[in-house]
Write an enzyme that holds these catalytic residues in place. Structure first.
Site, PDB file in Angstrom:
ATOM      1  N   CYS A   1       0.835  -1.096   0.129  1.00  0.00           N
ATOM      2  CA  CYS A   1       0.023   0.013   0.025  1.00  0.00           C
ATOM      3  C   CYS A   1       0.912   1.335   0.003  1.00  0.00           C
ATOM      4  O   CYS A   1       1.586   1.590  -0.871  1.00  0.00           O
ATOM      5  CB  CYS A   1      -1.110  -0.051   1.300  1.00  0.00           C
TER       6      CYS A   1
ATOM      7  N   HIS B   1      -3.340  -5.916   0.812  1.00  0.00           N
ATOM      8  CA  HIS B   1      -2.710  -5.978   2.232  1.00  0.00           C
ATOM      9  C   HIS B   1      -2.716  -7.464   2.510  1.00  0.00           C
ATOM     10  O   HIS B   1      -3.578  -8.008   3.421  1.00  0.00           O
ATOM     11  CB  HIS B   1      -3.414  -5.097   3.338  1.00  0.00           C
TER      12      HIS B   1
ATOM     13  N   GLU C   1      -0.850  -8.774   4.871  1.00  0.00           N
ATOM     14  CA  GLU C   1      -0.460  -9.065   6.114  1.00  0.00           C
ATOM     15  C   GLU C   1      -1.982  -9.207   6.764  1.00  0.00           C
ATOM     16  O   GLU C   1      -2.010  -9.312   8.042  1.00  0.00           O
ATOM     17  CB  GLU C   1       0.199  -8.133   6.763  1.00  0.00           C
TER      18      GLU C   1
END
Length: 272
Positions: free
Chosen positions: A103, A234, A236
């Site tokens: 990002c 994302h 994660e």
């Protein structure tokens, strides 16, 4: 290199806000992640808090709004890094050490000239940028990504080609653009396209499945060597199934779709 020997530098400054999730993701695959402020790397910290980039095996740029995203998203963070430790980062990349930007981290890598880096490790001036979403608004939604890399990228070693993953997006500037009219074709020819947005059935994405209007539905790219990758969604945030939007329905594993991105790097580092 054994997983427990892998040291990850999760770099941050004011405005970074995804460093906890990023560090946790690396820890979940066996690495040792440390959240490191830029000042610790450039000598602007007490002696016991100073760090050296060369002591790490992976460099991770998390998401957020570094320096308030003034000028352009990621531009100030990128300028501060290049001015202070640009040569160290260049050596890090040329040593084949993995670098990931997610990002805002992707925006920073592009602003630093580390991506797409067609002709050199780190360009003096960026030749691309992440522009405002075509919708004109911040987009926070599930997105489906397809691995379109043909084997070059260190971050897809554990992901079968054309496999689709649910990786959530949350950004206002994810439209990857360049003044180079051959930009997308160069990425394709060099096997630098890593992830593309697709519809749930695998068809070419339309809004909202491509949340930003990025050309050729590009969601993530790597450098020519394959060890630097930037992506807007994302991974994660979906290390376990329980953070998927449909986590209560039809799953046979507790692993989330983002985990394979980090496991791929650990596999890449086995050769060191």
């Amino acid at each position: 290199m054994k997983p427990e020997d892998v040291r990850v530098c999760v770099i941050r400054i004011e405005g970074t806000n995804c460093e906890d999730e990023m560090a946790n993701a690396w820890n979940m695959v066996g690495a040792k992640a440390e959240k490191v402020h830029l000042k610790q790397l450039i000598g602007q910290a007490p002696d016991d808090m100073r760090r050296s980039l060369e002591d790490y095996d992976v460099l991770a740029f998390p998401g957020g709004f570094s320096a308030g995203d003034y000028v352009r998203a990621g531009a100030i963070f990128a300028a501060r890094i290049k001015a202070a430790i640009g040569s160290d980062v260049k050596k890090f990349v040329e040593a084949d050490k993995p670098v990931i930007g997610v990002c805002n981290g992707f925006q920073i890598l592009v602003e630093m000239g580390l991506l797409p880096a067609f002709d050199e490790t780190m360009r003096a001036e960026p030749n691309a940028a992440l522009y405002n979403n075509v919708s004109g608004r911040f987009e926070c939604r599930p997105t489906i990504l397809r691995n379109d890399n043909r084997g070059k990228c260190a971050f897809t070693k554990c992901i079968p080609e054309k496999k689709m993953l649910m990786i959530p997006s949350a950004h206002g500037e994810g439209n990857l653009m360049s003044m180079d009219p051959d930009f997308v074709q160069k990425l394709e020819d060099n096997d630098q396209i890593v992830f593309r947005y697709v519809c749930p059935d695998g068809a070419d994405a339309e809004y909202p499945w491509n949340p930003n209007g990025s050309p050729s539905d590009i969601a993530g790219i790597c450098n020519p060597a394959g060890n630097v990758m930037g992506m807007m969604p994302h991974p994660e945030r979906v290390m376990t199934r329980f953070t998927h939007p449909d986590w209560t329905r039809g799953y046979d594993t507790e692993e989330g779709d983002g985990r394979c991105v980090f496991e791929s790097v650990m596999k890449h580092l086995e050769k060191f």
